[in-house]
Design a protein around this motif. Structure first.
Motif, PDB file in Angstrom:
ATOM      1  N   ALA A  26     102.607 -29.810  -8.634  1.00  0.00           N
ATOM      2  CA  ALA A  26     102.393 -30.232  -7.242  1.00  0.00           C
ATOM      3  C   ALA A  26     102.023 -31.711  -7.129  1.00  0.00           C
ATOM      4  CB  ALA A  26     101.340 -29.349  -6.573  1.00  0.00           C
ATOM      5  N   LEU A  27     102.777 -32.563  -7.814  1.00  0.00           N
ATOM      6  CA  LEU A  27     102.544 -34.001  -7.750  1.00  0.00           C
ATOM      7  C   LEU A  27     103.478 -34.638  -6.725  1.00  0.00           C
ATOM      8  CD1 LEU A  27     102.304 -34.752 -11.573  1.00  0.00           C
ATOM      9  CD2 LEU A  27     100.423 -34.637  -9.933  1.00  0.00           C
ATOM     10  N   PRO A  28     102.985 -35.608  -5.955  1.00  0.00           N
ATOM     11  CA  PRO A  28     103.842 -36.263  -4.961  1.00  0.00           C
ATOM     12  C   PRO A  28     104.881 -37.172  -5.622  1.00  0.00           C
ATOM     13  CG  PRO A  28     101.688 -37.327  -5.023  1.00  0.00           C
ATOM     14  CD  PRO A  28     101.609 -36.127  -5.936  1.00  0.00           C
ATOM     15  N   ASP A  29     106.117 -37.093  -5.144  1.00  0.00           N
ATOM     16  CA  ASP A  29     107.218 -37.928  -5.640  1.00  0.00           C
ATOM     17  C   ASP A  29     107.234 -37.948  -7.167  1.00  0.00           C
ATOM     18  OD1 ASP A  29     109.404 -39.649  -5.695  1.00  0.00           O
ATOM     19  OD2 ASP A  29     108.191 -41.450  -5.364  1.00  0.00           O
ATOM     20  N   ALA A  30     107.225 -36.779  -7.773  1.00  0.00           N
ATOM     21  CA  ALA A  30     107.095 -36.675  -9.227  1.00  0.00           C
ATOM     22  C   ALA A  30     108.448 -36.586  -9.927  1.00  0.00           C
ATOM     23  CB  ALA A  30     106.255 -35.454  -9.582  1.00  0.00           C
ATOM     24  N   PHE A  62     103.816 -40.701  -7.365  1.00  0.00           N
ATOM     25  CA  PHE A  62     103.497 -41.831  -6.488  1.00  0.00           C
ATOM     26  C   PHE A  62     102.508 -41.377  -5.435  1.00  0.00           C
ATOM     27  CE2 PHE A  62     104.043 -45.078  -3.276  1.00  0.00           C
ATOM     28  CZ  PHE A  62     104.229 -46.225  -4.025  1.00  0.00           C
ATOM     29  N   ASP A  63     101.288 -41.915  -5.541  1.00  0.00           N
ATOM     30  CA  ASP A  63     100.233 -41.596  -4.586  1.00  0.00           C
ATOM     31  C   ASP A  63      99.559 -42.892  -4.152  1.00  0.00           C
ATOM     32  OD1 ASP A  63      98.146 -40.680  -3.078  1.00  0.00           O
ATOM     33  OD2 ASP A  63      97.241 -39.455  -4.660  1.00  0.00           O
ATOM     34  N   GLU A  91     101.820 -37.595 -20.439  1.00  0.00           N
ATOM     35  CA  GLU A  91     101.076 -38.638 -19.739  1.00  0.00           C
ATOM     36  C   GLU A  91     101.544 -38.736 -18.292  1.00  0.00           C
ATOM     37  OE1 GLU A  91     101.525 -42.207 -22.055  1.00  0.00           O
ATOM     38  OE2 GLU A  91     100.223 -41.447 -23.641  1.00  0.00           O
ATOM     39  N   ALA A  92     100.599 -38.603 -17.371  1.00  0.00           N
ATOM     40  CA  ALA A  92     100.879 -38.736 -15.939  1.00  0.00           C
ATOM     41  C   ALA A  92     100.481 -40.137 -15.501  1.00  0.00           C
ATOM     42  CB  ALA A  92     100.102 -37.690 -15.152  1.00  0.00           C
ATOM     43  N   SER A  93     101.369 -40.788 -14.760  1.00  0.00           N
ATOM     44  CA  SER A  93     101.133 -42.166 -14.353  1.00  0.00           C
ATOM     45  C   SER A  93     101.476 -42.348 -12.882  1.00  0.00           C
ATOM     46  CB  SER A  93     102.000 -43.093 -15.219  1.00  0.00           C
ATOM     47  OG  SER A  93     101.873 -44.424 -14.812  1.00  0.00           O
ATOM     48  N   ASN A  94     100.491 -42.797 -12.119  1.00  0.00           N
ATOM     49  CA  ASN A  94     100.692 -43.066 -10.697  1.00  0.00           C
ATOM     50  C   ASN A  94     101.402 -44.403 -10.544  1.00  0.00           C
ATOM     51  OD1 ASN A  94     100.607 -43.393  -7.942  1.00  0.00           O
ATOM     52  ND2 ASN A  94      98.389 -43.299  -7.768  1.00  0.00           N
ATOM     53  N   GLN A  95     102.639 -44.361 -10.147  1.00  0.00           N
ATOM     54  CA  GLN A  95     103.437 -45.580 -10.012  1.00  0.00           C
ATOM     55  C   GLN A  95     102.944 -46.498  -8.902  1.00  0.00           C
ATOM     56  OE1 GLN A  95     106.076 -46.333 -12.427  1.00  0.00           O
ATOM     57  NE2 GLN A  95     104.484 -44.958 -13.155  1.00  0.00           N
ATOM     58  N   PRO A 109     103.578 -60.455 -14.985  1.00  0.00           N
ATOM     59  CA  PRO A 109     103.292 -59.912 -13.654  1.00  0.00           C
ATOM     60  C   PRO A 109     104.264 -58.780 -13.312  1.00  0.00           C
ATOM     61  CG  PRO A 109     104.292 -62.089 -13.483  1.00  0.00           C
ATOM     62  CD  PRO A 109     104.062 -61.826 -14.945  1.00  0.00           C
ATOM     63  N   TYR A 110     103.848 -57.932 -12.391  1.00  0.00           N
ATOM     64  CA  TYR A 110     104.653 -56.774 -12.008  1.00  0.00           C
ATOM     65  C   TYR A 110     104.398 -56.504 -10.527  1.00  0.00           C
ATOM     66  CZ  TYR A 110     106.930 -52.235 -13.010  1.00  0.00           C
ATOM     67  OH  TYR A 110     107.786 -51.174 -13.074  1.00  0.00           O
ATOM     68  N   ALA A 111     105.431 -56.615  -9.743  1.00  0.00           N
ATOM     69  CA  ALA A 111     105.304 -56.419  -8.298  1.00  0.00           C
ATOM     70  C   ALA A 111     105.011 -54.955  -7.976  1.00  0.00           C
ATOM     71  CB  ALA A 111     106.584 -56.859  -7.590  1.00  0.00           C
ATOM     72  N   PRO A 112     104.288 -54.703  -6.888  1.00  0.00           N
ATOM     73  CA  PRO A 112     104.009 -53.316  -6.493  1.00  0.00           C
ATOM     74  C   PRO A 112     105.303 -52.516  -6.289  1.00  0.00           C
ATOM     75  CG  PRO A 112     102.651 -54.819  -5.227  1.00  0.00           C
ATOM     76  CD  PRO A 112     103.641 -55.667  -5.990  1.00  0.00           C
ATOM     77  N   LEU A 113     105.241 -51.252  -6.638  1.00  0.00           N
ATOM     78  CA  LEU A 113     106.367 -50.337  -6.462  1.00  0.00           C
ATOM     79  C   LEU A 113     106.215 -49.599  -5.140  1.00  0.00           C
ATOM     80  CD1 LEU A 113     106.370 -48.863 -10.080  1.00  0.00           C
ATOM     81  CD2 LEU A 113     107.922 -50.601  -9.163  1.00  0.00           C
ATOM     82  N   HIS A 114     107.314 -49.081  -4.624  1.00  0.00           N
ATOM     83  CA  HIS A 114     107.257 -48.325  -3.369  1.00  0.00           C
ATOM     84  C   HIS A 114     107.607 -46.857  -3.539  1.00  0.00           C
ATOM     85  CE1 HIS A 114     111.615 -48.721  -3.183  1.00  0.00           C
ATOM     86  NE2 HIS A 114     111.468 -50.011  -3.345  1.00  0.00           N
ATOM     87  N   SER A 115     107.952 -46.448  -4.781  1.00  0.00           N
ATOM     88  CA  SER A 115     108.252 -45.044  -5.061  1.00  0.00           C
ATOM     89  C   SER A 115     108.343 -44.858  -6.576  1.00  0.00           C
ATOM     90  CB  SER A 115     109.587 -44.629  -4.421  1.00  0.00           C
ATOM     91  OG  SER A 115     110.672 -45.264  -5.091  1.00  0.00           O
TER      92      SER A 115
END
Length: 190
Positions: A26-30, A62-63, A91-95, A109-115
């Motif tokens: 039950a993870l969002p956008d997994a 993605f949360d 390993e679970a990673s919140n993008q 550097p790494y720009a923010p992700l949107h999904s």
């Protein structure tokens, strides 16, 4: 080619078990992503067992509502409780929070992700930009590069030092993989 990819991915019993328990996560956008998928394919192409030398199994989610380390640790604890009996590192990673730690860890550097899909398309090597979840495949650069064993640098993440280390690691395990000219690497489909 997606059917072949799914069949290959499911030949790995750990991938299959993770996907069978997907709804319980039950993870969002997994998505199940990266090494556990492309390394399974390359293992099969090399005549090795599908699970051979796979270090870990990565779950992206993605949360944007919880960018805390504590939130990610809580998700990891839930994943461990649900999948720990498999005996592999998952390993679970919140993008949504990768941009907060990437530079200090990798030096770029790494720009923010949107999904989560956005994170999948930004792996260092386009042939490894793959993800699956029940009934769906994410392969923003297609699957031909993966099956052809082509290693090129992702133009979205032009960190040559990181790419060269990653490519050398892959070629040490699968010597038949080949390097591609950077210009030959396609951009993700719209």
């Amino acid at each position: 080619m997606q059917d072949r990819f799914l069949a290959d991915v499911l030949a790995n019993r750990h991938n299959r078990a993770i996907l069978e328990r997907w709804d319980d996560l039950a993870l969002p956008d997994a998505w199940l992503v990266a090494g556990c998928l492309f390394q399974t394919v390359w293992n099969l192409q090399s005549g090795r067992p599908p699970e051979a030398d796979i270090k870990d199994y990565d779950l992206f989610y993605f949360d944007a509502g919880d960018l805390s380390e504590a939130g990610e640790r809580a998700v990891q604890a839930r994943v461990d409780a649900l999948l720990g009996d498999l005996g592999v590192c998952i390993e679970a990673s919140n993008q949504a929070r990768v941009h907060l730690w990437y530079e200090s860890y990798f030096g770029h550097p790494y720009a923010p992700l949107h999904s989560s899909r956005h994170g999948i398309e930004r792996f260092l090597v386009p042939s490894t930009c793959v993800g699956v979840r029940p009934g769906e495949v994410c392969a923003p650069y297609g699957l031909a590069l993966l099956y052809d064993g082509v290693l090129g640098m992702n133009p979205l993440v032009p960190h040559r030092d990181l790419f060269e280390r990653k490519a050398a690691s892959y070629r040490a395990r699968w010597p038949w993989l080949r390097m591609a000219a950077d210009a030959a690497t396609p951009h993700p489909a719209a």
